[in-house]
Design a protein around this motif. Sequence first.
Motif, PDB file in Angstrom:
ATOM      1  N   VAL A 130       0.261  61.262 -81.263  1.00  0.00           N
ATOM      2  CA  VAL A 130       0.471  59.818 -81.389  1.00  0.00           C
ATOM      3  C   VAL A 130       0.169  59.373 -82.809  1.00  0.00           C
ATOM      4  O   VAL A 130       0.947  58.631 -83.431  1.00  0.00           O
ATOM      5  CB  VAL A 130      -0.416  59.055 -80.385  1.00  0.00           C
ATOM      6  CG1 VAL A 130      -0.286  57.553 -80.601  1.00  0.00           C
ATOM      7  CG2 VAL A 130      -0.051  59.427 -78.957  1.00  0.00           C
ATOM      8  N   GLY A 131      -0.933  59.844 -83.352  1.00  0.00           N
ATOM      9  CA  GLY A 131      -1.280  59.517 -84.738  1.00  0.00           C
ATOM     10  C   GLY A 131      -0.269  60.083 -85.720  1.00  0.00           C
ATOM     11  O   GLY A 131       0.061  59.436 -86.727  1.00  0.00           O
ATOM     12  N   ARG A 132       0.248  61.252 -85.418  1.00  0.00           N
ATOM     13  CA  ARG A 132       1.238  61.861 -86.327  1.00  0.00           C
ATOM     14  C   ARG A 132       2.540  61.062 -86.329  1.00  0.00           C
ATOM     15  O   ARG A 132       3.194  60.932 -87.361  1.00  0.00           O
ATOM     16  CB  ARG A 132       1.486  63.308 -85.913  1.00  0.00           C
ATOM     17  CG  ARG A 132       0.298  64.217 -86.248  1.00  0.00           C
ATOM     18  CD  ARG A 132       0.377  65.549 -85.547  1.00  0.00           C
ATOM     19  NE  ARG A 132       1.489  66.352 -86.028  1.00  0.00           N
ATOM     20  CZ  ARG A 132       1.789  67.561 -85.522  1.00  0.00           C
ATOM     21  NH1 ARG A 132       1.064  68.054 -84.536  1.00  0.00           N
ATOM     22  NH2 ARG A 132       2.805  68.240 -85.998  1.00  0.00           N
ATOM     23  N   LEU A 133       2.924  60.529 -85.161  1.00  0.00           N
ATOM     24  CA  LEU A 133       4.125  59.694 -85.107  1.00  0.00           C
ATOM     25  C   LEU A 133       3.951  58.458 -85.993  1.00  0.00           C
ATOM     26  O   LEU A 133       4.872  58.061 -86.722  1.00  0.00           O
ATOM     27  CB  LEU A 133       4.422  59.276 -83.667  1.00  0.00           C
ATOM     28  CG  LEU A 133       5.605  58.315 -83.486  1.00  0.00           C
ATOM     29  CD1 LEU A 133       6.915  58.960 -83.936  1.00  0.00           C
ATOM     30  CD2 LEU A 133       5.716  57.840 -82.041  1.00  0.00           C
ATOM     31  N   GLN A 134       2.779  57.852 -85.945  1.00  0.00           N
ATOM     32  CA  GLN A 134       2.525  56.681 -86.789  1.00  0.00           C
ATOM     33  C   GLN A 134       2.625  57.034 -88.269  1.00  0.00           C
ATOM     34  O   GLN A 134       3.191  56.267 -89.057  1.00  0.00           O
ATOM     35  CB  GLN A 134       1.137  56.118 -86.488  1.00  0.00           C
ATOM     36  CG  GLN A 134       1.003  55.509 -85.108  1.00  0.00           C
ATOM     37  CD  GLN A 134      -0.387  54.959 -84.884  1.00  0.00           C
ATOM     38  OE1 GLN A 134      -0.810  54.050 -85.571  1.00  0.00           O
ATOM     39  NE2 GLN A 134      -1.093  55.515 -83.916  1.00  0.00           N
ATOM     40  N   GLU A 135       2.078  58.160 -88.637  1.00  0.00           N
ATOM     41  CA  GLU A 135       2.141  58.566 -90.048  1.00  0.00           C
ATOM     42  C   GLU A 135       3.582  58.809 -90.483  1.00  0.00           C
ATOM     43  O   GLU A 135       3.983  58.442 -91.592  1.00  0.00           O
ATOM     44  CB  GLU A 135       1.298  59.826 -90.274  1.00  0.00           C
ATOM     45  CG  GLU A 135      -0.198  59.592 -90.194  1.00  0.00           C
ATOM     46  CD  GLU A 135      -0.659  58.486 -91.135  1.00  0.00           C
ATOM     47  OE1 GLU A 135      -0.284  58.512 -92.321  1.00  0.00           O
ATOM     48  OE2 GLU A 135      -1.377  57.578 -90.657  1.00  0.00           O
ATOM     49  N   VAL A 160      12.168  43.085 -81.704  1.00  0.00           N
ATOM     50  CA  VAL A 160      12.484  44.454 -81.291  1.00  0.00           C
ATOM     51  C   VAL A 160      11.237  45.107 -80.694  1.00  0.00           C
ATOM     52  O   VAL A 160      10.158  45.050 -81.277  1.00  0.00           O
ATOM     53  CB  VAL A 160      12.989  45.289 -82.494  1.00  0.00           C
ATOM     54  CG1 VAL A 160      13.036  46.771 -82.131  1.00  0.00           C
ATOM     55  CG2 VAL A 160      14.367  44.814 -82.920  1.00  0.00           C
ATOM     56  N   VAL A 161      11.415  45.708 -79.523  1.00  0.00           N
ATOM     57  CA  VAL A 161      10.353  46.494 -78.888  1.00  0.00           C
ATOM     58  C   VAL A 161      10.913  47.876 -78.580  1.00  0.00           C
ATOM     59  O   VAL A 161      11.928  47.994 -77.880  1.00  0.00           O
ATOM     60  CB  VAL A 161       9.845  45.832 -77.589  1.00  0.00           C
ATOM     61  CG1 VAL A 161       8.797  46.729 -76.907  1.00  0.00           C
ATOM     62  CG2 VAL A 161       9.256  44.459 -77.875  1.00  0.00           C
ATOM     63  N   VAL A 162      10.276  48.904 -79.112  1.00  0.00           N
ATOM     64  CA  VAL A 162      10.659  50.281 -78.808  1.00  0.00           C
ATOM     65  C   VAL A 162       9.560  50.884 -77.946  1.00  0.00           C
ATOM     66  O   VAL A 162       8.416  51.006 -78.380  1.00  0.00           O
ATOM     67  CB  VAL A 162      10.859  51.123 -80.084  1.00  0.00           C
ATOM     68  CG1 VAL A 162      11.288  52.545 -79.711  1.00  0.00           C
ATOM     69  CG2 VAL A 162      11.890  50.483 -81.000  1.00  0.00           C
ATOM     70  N   SER A 163       9.917  51.221 -76.708  1.00  0.00           N
ATOM     71  CA  SER A 163       8.966  51.817 -75.786  1.00  0.00           C
ATOM     72  C   SER A 163       9.044  53.336 -75.908  1.00  0.00           C
ATOM     73  O   SER A 163      10.062  53.948 -75.563  1.00  0.00           O
ATOM     74  CB  SER A 163       9.279  51.375 -74.353  1.00  0.00           C
ATOM     75  OG  SER A 163       8.360  51.935 -73.447  1.00  0.00           O
ATOM     76  N   VAL A 164       7.980  53.936 -76.431  1.00  0.00           N
ATOM     77  CA  VAL A 164       7.952  55.386 -76.670  1.00  0.00           C
ATOM     78  C   VAL A 164       7.176  56.061 -75.549  1.00  0.00           C
ATOM     79  O   VAL A 164       6.024  55.703 -75.276  1.00  0.00           O
ATOM     80  CB  VAL A 164       7.298  55.702 -78.032  1.00  0.00           C
ATOM     81  CG1 VAL A 164       7.269  57.212 -78.267  1.00  0.00           C
ATOM     82  CG2 VAL A 164       8.051  55.003 -79.159  1.00  0.00           C
ATOM     83  N   LEU A 206       7.874  70.241 -82.310  1.00  0.00           N
ATOM     84  CA  LEU A 206       7.202  68.962 -82.149  1.00  0.00           C
ATOM     85  C   LEU A 206       7.277  68.151 -83.443  1.00  0.00           C
ATOM     86  O   LEU A 206       7.521  66.938 -83.416  1.00  0.00           O
ATOM     87  CB  LEU A 206       5.741  69.176 -81.740  1.00  0.00           C
ATOM     88  CG  LEU A 206       4.915  67.901 -81.546  1.00  0.00           C
ATOM     89  CD1 LEU A 206       5.532  67.007 -80.486  1.00  0.00           C
ATOM     90  CD2 LEU A 206       3.467  68.245 -81.183  1.00  0.00           C
ATOM     91  N   GLN A 207       7.072  68.844 -84.552  1.00  0.00           N
ATOM     92  CA  GLN A 207       7.156  68.170 -85.849  1.00  0.00           C
ATOM     93  C   GLN A 207       8.539  67.531 -86.032  1.00  0.00           C
ATOM     94  O   GLN A 207       8.668  66.393 -86.487  1.00  0.00           O
ATOM     95  CB  GLN A 207       6.885  69.179 -86.971  1.00  0.00           C
ATOM     96  CG  GLN A 207       6.806  68.596 -88.370  1.00  0.00           C
ATOM     97  CD  GLN A 207       5.451  67.980 -88.658  1.00  0.00           C
ATOM     98  OE1 GLN A 207       4.584  67.960 -87.788  1.00  0.00           O
ATOM     99  NE2 GLN A 207       5.293  67.445 -89.847  1.00  0.00           N
ATOM    100  N   GLU A 208       9.582  68.264 -85.671  1.00  0.00           N
ATOM    101  CA  GLU A 208      10.947  67.759 -85.827  1.00  0.00           C
ATOM    102  C   GLU A 208      11.204  66.602 -84.862  1.00  0.00           C
ATOM    103  O   GLU A 208      11.857  65.609 -85.219  1.00  0.00           O
ATOM    104  CB  GLU A 208      11.947  68.888 -85.588  1.00  0.00           C
ATOM    105  CG  GLU A 208      13.409  68.475 -85.695  1.00  0.00           C
ATOM    106  CD  GLU A 208      13.780  67.942 -87.072  1.00  0.00           C
ATOM    107  OE1 GLU A 208      14.819  67.270 -87.188  1.00  0.00           O
ATOM    108  OE2 GLU A 208      13.026  68.195 -88.044  1.00  0.00           O
ATOM    109  N   SER A 209      10.700  66.695 -83.632  1.00  0.00           N
ATOM    110  CA  SER A 209      10.873  65.619 -82.667  1.00  0.00           C
ATOM    111  C   SER A 209      10.194  64.337 -83.142  1.00  0.00           C
ATOM    112  O   SER A 209      10.747  63.235 -83.031  1.00  0.00           O
ATOM    113  CB  SER A 209      10.302  66.015 -81.308  1.00  0.00           C
ATOM    114  OG  SER A 209      11.085  67.021 -80.703  1.00  0.00           O
TER     115      SER A 209
END
Length: 447
Positions: free
Chosen positions: A295-300, A366-370, A418-421
């Motif tokens: 989750v933190g990596r997605l934010q970064e 805009v709301v993106v539900s992940v 995972l990194q690519e996703s």
Amino acid sequence: MEPGPSGGSRPAEPGPCLHGPGGACQETSAYSLSPSGAGLGFGVAAVLPAGGCGERMGVPTPKQFCPILERPLISYTLQTLERVSWIKDIVVAVTRENMEAMDGIIQRYQHKRISLVESGVTRHRSIFNGLKALAVDGSKSKLSKPEVVIIHDAVRPFVEEDVLLKVVRAAKEHGAAGAIRPLVSTVISPSADGCLDHSLERARYKASEMPQAFLFDVIYEAYHQCSDYDLEFGTECLQLALKYCHTKAKLVEGSPDLWKVTYKRDLYAAESIIKERISQQICVVMDTKSDEEHVGRLQEMLKNELKHVNVTSRPLCHASRDLQQITLGQCYDFVCINVMNFDFQETRKLLCMLEESHLSILYPVVVVSVNFLDYNSVPFGEKMENLLQIREFAKEVKKRNILLYGLLIYYPQDELKLQESLRQGAAIIAALMKERNSGLVGQLLVA
């Protein structure tokens, strides 16, 4: 004409400023001194001629009523002017047949300090009608005669407050003032046979733009004295002040944002600017249990994808408490991360909060539900059945100008996958927020 969402009280602030360096909005301006203009020491009003039919636009709808993000262009201009607290009254001149539509726009988008008058058959006659409305200073009129009046175009939504202040102060000192810009093209004079007669030295000339400002008594007297020919064929207000009141206008250098929407392509340019300016801040909300590393990596990665965008995060339980602060910060983009559930509980909570805030009155939110989908938990079919509910949620909130999208990220995966996703997920979120594509609303995208 149904330009946008209806109902509800407007947010505490009417959306981001459409002006300022890089689109930034200064919430506390040195110029926003008082609602009556008392901080300037004199009263200020504005007149917007909006009776044109927009022939050059090539569309049946007058350009001032053409929709941008499903909201009429003139509403953006009104919003820009009404944010300037020292402008007391804004008078809009519209045709009789568009009066009801204009009143609907004012009600729908909850504009303040707006008065309507019937326009004339030409630009100058429309302005004159607006001035006449301001000249009636008495108990029978809700308007009061200003000392300085601004004349601006209804189709120039990006005027900066500092430009307005400069022309107003210059008009107070000199009697008249107007914004100018350098000429983009050389001006030539053709001969009767269609050949070049002569050209002007471009460096010696400037393009006259809006806004312009005048001592009210100067421009009102000029309009009273001008000829029918002036009223019928003239376009330059500064020239009227010079010709009939011998008032030389002070010319003020304007910003590049003073251009007006004239042709159909300009609508796309204006939409692009507005989209960019309402996509400068993203709030990431998550379940309090969402402490997983990915989750933190997605934010970064989202921060890397949107290098000049402010990305902040907070748990959803705090977001409800901080929502007023978020909306005052001009945030129109939200990412809701769901890890521990697959029934959009967190997303639905966020949507309810946004609906109650009425944030989407002026701009689409805009709301993106992940959803991070773990192979090893609930059976896949049950998960997908729950996730596909997003279509119904999206259909409902779209009525209130909230654009909901779904994003699915599978885990666990090996590190490279995972990194690519995560990288693809960040790119998808960025694209959804930049484009605000209503055609993708309710879709469940896979990174």
